[in-house]
Design an enzyme around this catalytic site. Structure first.
Site, short mmCIF file in Angstrom:
data_model
loop_
_atom_site.label_atom_id
_atom_site.label_comp_id
_atom_site.label_asym_id
_atom_site.label_seq_id
_atom_site.Cartn_x
_atom_site.Cartn_y
_atom_site.Cartn_z
N HIS A 1 -30.10 5.74 1.46
CA HIS A 1 -30.77 4.84 1.34
C HIS A 1 -31.03 3.77 2.50
O HIS A 1 -31.79 3.24 2.52
CB HIS A 1 -31.39 4.29 -0.06
CG HIS A 1 -31.44 5.41 -1.20
ND1 HIS A 1 -32.58 6.37 -1.09
CD2 HIS A 1 -30.26 6.00 -1.42
CE1 HIS A 1 -32.73 7.05 -2.19
NE2 HIS A 1 -31.36 6.53 -2.44
N GLU B 1 -5.11 -1.30 7.31
CA GLU B 1 -3.80 -2.22 7.72
C GLU B 1 -2.66 -2.11 8.25
O GLU B 1 -2.76 -2.30 9.01
CB GLU B 1 -3.50 -2.51 5.94
CG GLU B 1 -4.26 -3.58 4.91
CD GLU B 1 -4.38 -3.83 4.33
OE1 GLU B 1 -2.76 -4.13 3.74
OE2 GLU B 1 -4.82 -3.79 2.66
N ARG C 1 0.65 -1.28 0.00
CA ARG C 1 0.08 0.06 -0.37
C ARG C 1 0.66 1.04 0.32
O ARG C 1 0.11 2.45 -0.51
CB ARG C 1 -1.22 -0.03 1.11
CG ARG C 1 -0.43 0.04 2.76
CD ARG C 1 -1.05 -0.20 3.94
NE ARG C 1 -0.41 -0.93 4.98
CZ ARG C 1 0.23 -2.22 5.02
NH1 ARG C 1 0.17 -3.26 4.08
NH2 ARG C 1 0.57 -2.98 5.69
N LYS D 1 -2.58 -15.52 2.40
CA LYS D 1 -2.45 -15.82 1.39
C LYS D 1 -1.32 -17.21 1.60
O LYS D 1 -1.55 -17.38 0.56
CB LYS D 1 -1.38 -14.93 0.82
CG LYS D 1 -1.45 -13.40 0.80
CD LYS D 1 -0.53 -12.26 0.52
CE LYS D 1 -1.52 -10.78 0.12
NZ LYS D 1 -0.07 -10.60 -0.79
O1 PA5 Z 1 -1.05 -2.99 1.46
C1 PA5 Z 1 -1.37 -4.52 1.46
O2 PA5 Z 1 -0.29 -4.64 1.71
C2 PA5 Z 1 -2.52 -5.75 1.30
O3 PA5 Z 1 -3.78 -5.32 0.88
C3 PA5 Z 1 -1.40 -6.10 -0.77
O4 PA5 Z 1 -1.81 -5.29 -1.55
C4 PA5 Z 1 -2.56 -7.29 -1.00
O5 PA5 Z 1 -2.74 -8.30 -0.07
C5 PA5 Z 1 -2.26 -7.92 -2.32
O6 PA5 Z 1 -0.24 -7.57 -2.38
P1 PA5 Z 1 -0.04 -7.45 -3.59
O7 PA5 Z 1 -0.14 -5.81 -3.84
O8 PA5 Z 1 1.74 -7.27 -3.60
O9 PA5 Z 1 -0.55 -8.35 -4.79
#
Ligand code: PA5
Length: 327
Positions: free
Chosen positions: A227, A211, A139, A316
């Site tokens: 709504h 997160e 992110r 995962k």
């Molecule tokens: O921010 C994060 O760590 C997660 O939301 C990941 O983006 C998500 O698990 C997907 O992984 P990736 O971005 O490596 O595809």
């Protein structure tokens, strides 16, 4: 400022260039050609990578952008569409499966990633991949992924001016509101109201709260929220209301003011976040940065590490090695 936020302007420019400089139109993967005018663009990816699709969809008003977050590409999509598969790590199973599903069905795919299996699967088949710089966690790599995707799409679609969206990042960085908003939200569940045209900001904020600050959050998108969600204000809950106000069009801007008025009739726990910028892209990037900083401040108030996302890793791990479910 930790977590690389101060690098966003530089990374945005560099990543846009990476996408723009890709020699994509000359690519051929067997009979799949990339030199065409796509009838739609499907952006696939999860979490911190998936939000890129939401921001692009909101920003490229008038283009046919579909955001899809699953193991495959919708059945109606065919070779007249372009698929952009976004995964920061390149190891996300849903994104790898959907990219392979598209190629198998003769649909052109381009990957945007730092590497991993997504890059090797696509490159192994001759499909184009933009490799973006790494960040502390997916992110935090938002500018890398987002601007690279915009660079790729500039080969096919008309892209809004990216300069304002980059220059406003400094304003978000210097803002004093993240600290104040974090105190306001502490020990409560935030309920985030936003207009539909800027919904990606609300979802990005929710995801960052989940997160980084390990906090649940509710997203209420107007007009649908008028709504249902709005009725929850009638009871006193441990909720703090955040109203994201930007510029979309007269009707939605009016509706957001009406929502603010109604919420304030029932609760004094309301904060309004005003987005800066003239385009939707600028507003969403500004909001993503400002509100991301709120989630970091909130993590600090809770004394937790924003980077760790153990339950995501566990899940995962659980799906690693299973076969891609076919559409
Ligand atoms: O921010 C994060 O760590 C997660 O939301 C990941 O983006 C998500 O698990 C997907 O992984 P990736 O971005 O490596 O595809």
């Amino acid at each position: 400022m930790p977590y690389g936020y101060e690098e966003w302007p530089k990374l945005s420019l560099e990543s846009f260039k990476l996408g723009k400089e890709l020699n994509i139109r000359s690519v051929k993967v067997g009979s799949i050609k990339y030199d065409f005018e796509p009838s739609s663009v499907v952006i696939t990816g999860m979490g911190g990578s998936g939000i890129v699709g939401d921001i692009v969809r909101d920003s490229l008003l008038g283009s046919n952008i579909i955001v899809h977050k699953d193991f495959s590409i919708p059945k109606w999509v065919d070779s007249r569409s372009l698929v952009v598969a976004v995964s920061y790590s390149g190891e996300t199973f849903e994104t790898i499966c959907s990219a392979l599903d598209a190629l198998r069905r003769g649909i052109p795919v381009v990957g945007v990633t730092t590497g991993g299996r997504l890059a090797s699967e696509l490159e192994g088949r001759g499909a184009p991949v933009v490799k973006v710089p790494k960040a502390i966690a997916p992110r935090f790599g938002l500018p890398n992924l987002l601007y690279a995707v915009l660079g790729v799409l500039s080969h096919y679609l008309s892209i809004p001016d990216i300069n304002e969206s980059i220059s406003l990042q400094d304003d978000a960085l210097r803002s004093e509101s993240p600290g104040r908003l974090a105190y306001f939200m502490k020990d409560h569940v935030p309920m985030i109201f936003a207009p539909i045209g800027l919904q990606a900001v609300a979802y990005r904020f929710k995801n960052d709260l989940n997160e980084n600050a390990k906090t649940p959050a509710v997203v209420a998108i107007v007009p649908e929220a008028d709504h249902n969600d709005i009725v929850a204000v009638m009871l006193k809950h441990p909720v703090k209301y955040i109203i994201i106000r930007g510029r979309t069009d007269d009707v939605h801007d009016y509706l957001m003011r009406a929502v603010e008025e109604v919420v304030k009739n029932y609760s004094s726990d309301v904060e309004v976040v005003e987005l800066k910028g003239s385009s939707r892209l600028s507003q969403e990037v500004y909001g993503s940065m400002l509100l991301g900083l709120v989630s970091i401040k909130l993590a600090e108030l809770y004394g937790i590490d924003p980077v760790r996302t153990d339950p995501i890793n566990t899940l995962k791990e659980k799906i690693r090695g299973i076969n891609c479910p076919l559409n």
